[in-house]
Write an enzyme that holds these catalytic residues in place. Structure first.
Site, PDB file in Angstrom:
ATOM      1  N   HIS A  26       0.919  -1.132   0.041  1.00 23.66           N
ATOM      2  CA  HIS A  26      -0.020  -0.013  -0.017  1.00 23.66           C
ATOM      3  C   HIS A  26       0.760   1.268  -0.063  1.00 23.66           C
ATOM      4  O   HIS A  26       0.501   2.207  -0.677  1.00 23.66           O
ATOM      5  CB  HIS A  26      -0.793  -0.130   1.066  1.00 23.66           C
ATOM      6  CG  HIS A  26      -2.081  -1.050   1.148  1.00 23.66           C
ATOM      7  ND1 HIS A  26      -2.108  -2.141   1.048  1.00 23.66           N
ATOM      8  CD2 HIS A  26      -3.460  -0.719   0.888  1.00 23.66           C
ATOM      9  CE1 HIS A  26      -3.266  -2.648   0.915  1.00 23.66           C
ATOM     10  NE2 HIS A  26      -3.917  -1.760   0.873  1.00 23.66           N
ATOM     11  N   ASP A  79       8.313  -1.896   7.720  1.00 25.32           N
ATOM     12  CA  ASP A  79       7.574  -2.112   6.421  1.00 25.32           C
ATOM     13  C   ASP A  79       7.255  -0.908   5.700  1.00 25.32           C
ATOM     14  O   ASP A  79       7.719  -1.002   4.450  1.00 25.32           O
ATOM     15  CB  ASP A  79       6.149  -2.886   6.585  1.00 25.32           C
ATOM     16  CG  ASP A  79       6.558  -4.248   7.402  1.00 25.32           C
ATOM     17  OD1 ASP A  79       7.670  -4.683   7.470  1.00 25.32           O
ATOM     18  OD2 ASP A  79       5.399  -4.719   7.861  1.00 25.32           O
ATOM     19  N   HIS A 104       0.956  -2.964   9.399  1.00 26.02           N
ATOM     20  CA  HIS A 104       2.046  -3.213   8.932  1.00 26.02           C
ATOM     21  C   HIS A 104       3.212  -2.546  10.273  1.00 26.02           C
ATOM     22  O   HIS A 104       2.786  -1.766  11.076  1.00 26.02           O
ATOM     23  CB  HIS A 104       2.439  -2.336   7.729  1.00 26.02           C
ATOM     24  CG  HIS A 104       2.185  -3.010   6.419  1.00 26.02           C
ATOM     25  ND1 HIS A 104       3.033  -4.004   6.103  1.00 26.02           N
ATOM     26  CD2 HIS A 104       1.024  -2.875   5.759  1.00 26.02           C
ATOM     27  CE1 HIS A 104       2.151  -4.571   4.950  1.00 26.02           C
ATOM     28  NE2 HIS A 104       1.284  -3.980   4.714  1.00 26.02           N
TER      29      HIS A 104
END
Length: 393
Positions: free
Chosen positions: A279, A326, A322
């Site tokens: 994302h 990350d 996350h």
């Protein structure tokens, strides 16, 4: 003016000699008109490089500069003749031709995005290469979806491997609706980018670059997801391993992830695909493309793009979907690859480098016919209705 009733491109060397005398260049009449038989057409195409180089080799710099100024005035007064001869204004080469290095006529024009555009630059759309890049990124997305299924089956058991310590996640309470907001930020950014892409004159090049960069970053993500399996970042994630038994079940699940673009808004929920955040990659890549390929004066669009990018990243972390590492790694890798790619694409020396062709074969394939920075020029992509063409014509 010599030959006032005669079009300049029909001038003979005698007419050119008369013009040179009128302009005060009597010393060069014999060289240009008698020895090299310069006529009107060749006079229009004369460049500073021609004057400096053999066989002319003019030695007096002041004379060269003054003669070029006179030639520019002559071209301004005879634009119709330039069109008839298919000669670009100011002595620039036609599109698809290389400008002569070192020539004073190799000039740059400023555009709204602050970039300089060189006359004669090659900006071939090459739609077939864009189609290849689209196939490439779709195949990478499909492969990524399959790897996400594999890593889901390998996710560590939460009872044995609890969430890892994380400064941000341990300090900020989880917001349940935050991940949906992150995806909403991505959809808004995507809408802005699609509008820019639709109206951009060089949309084929832009789409090709987006597909090639997105595919490359997600291929790297496949490697990092597969080699190391991190424990889930939050207790709210109820992940059970070994959900998909045989290969056909895995392929069906991968197809569902691929068709839903890996978004929770489309009903896709996965575990184990943490390092690094897909994302964040999408948000950052769209942000950089929007800001790169819109004029610098579009401050509102640039500010909105960065706000959506940064808020999207915050919402990813606030949802505890996350780890902080990350998101950081995803942002860093995406920005570095974007900047490195565009540095190579905008610098001809790198394009001609053998090392670049060896280490970046896909870049060399996609960018071999794009000579320099892409100017931010816009046009209406659809043909005008017949009644509008009649009114304009």
């Amino acid at each position: 003016m010599a030959g006032p009733d005669l079009s300049i491109h029909r001038w003979t060397p005698k007419h050119v000699a008369r013009w040179l005398r009128e302009e005060g260049y009597c010393d060069y009449v014999d060289l240009l008109c008698n020895q090299h038989r310069l006529d009107g057409a060749s006079l229009l195409t004369l460049t500073e490089y021609d004057l400096r180089s053999p066989p002319l080799e003019l030695k007096v710099l002041g004379d060269i500069k003054r003669l070029m100024l006179s030639l520019r005035r002559l071209r301004q007064q005879n634009g119709h003749a330039l069109q008839e001869l298919a000669v670009a204004y100011e002595g620039h080469p036609q599109p698809g031709e290389e400008a002569v290095p070192g020539s004073a006529d190799e000039r740059y024009h400023q555009h709204a995005n602050g970039k300089s555009r060189q006359h004669g630059r090659r900006l071939d759309p090459e739609c077939w290469k864009t189609a290849v890049s689209a196939v490439y990124v779709m195949l990478v997305f499909g492969f990524t979806s399959f790897v996400m299924v594999i890593v889901h089956d390998r996710v560590p058991d939460m009872q044995t491997y609890p969430p890892l310590p994380d400064i941000f996640l341990d300090s900020v309470p989880r917001i349940p609706w935050a991940f949906s907001m992150a995806e909403a930020c991505g959809l808004v950014l995507c809408s802005i980018w699609l509008l820019v892409l639709l109206l951009h004159k060089h949309r084929s090049i832009l789409l090709r670059r987006l597909c090639s960069l997105m595919g490359t970053v997600f291929m790297l993500r496949c490697v990092t997801m597969f080699v190391t399996s991190l424990s889930v970042p939050g207790q709210h994630l109820q992940c059970s391993a070994k959900m998909y038994g045989d290969i056909w079940a895995k392929l069906q699940r991968a197809l569902a992830i691929w068709s839903g673009f890996g978004m929770t808004l489309t009903g896709v929920h996965t575990c184990g695909d943490y390092m690094f955040s897909g994302h964040t990659v999408v948000l950052t890549m769209l942000n950089f493309f929007v800001t790169e390929y819109t004029p610098r004066t579009w401050n509102f669009i640039h500010t909105l793009s960065w706000v959506l990018n940064l808020f999207g990243i915050f919402f990813i972390l606030a949802a505890h979907e996350h780890y902080s590492i990350d998101v950081f790694i995803a942002f860093y890798i995406t920005t570095r690859i974007f900047l490195y790619y565009h540095t190579l694409a905008n610098t001809r020396a790198y394009q001609q480098s053998r090392r670049a062709r060896v280490w970046f074969p896909m870049f060399s394939f996609f960018e071999c016919n794009v000579n320099g920075p892409v100017p931010n020029e816009y046009c209406w992509p659809f043909p005008k209705p017949a009644f509008m063409r009649t009114l304009i014509g």
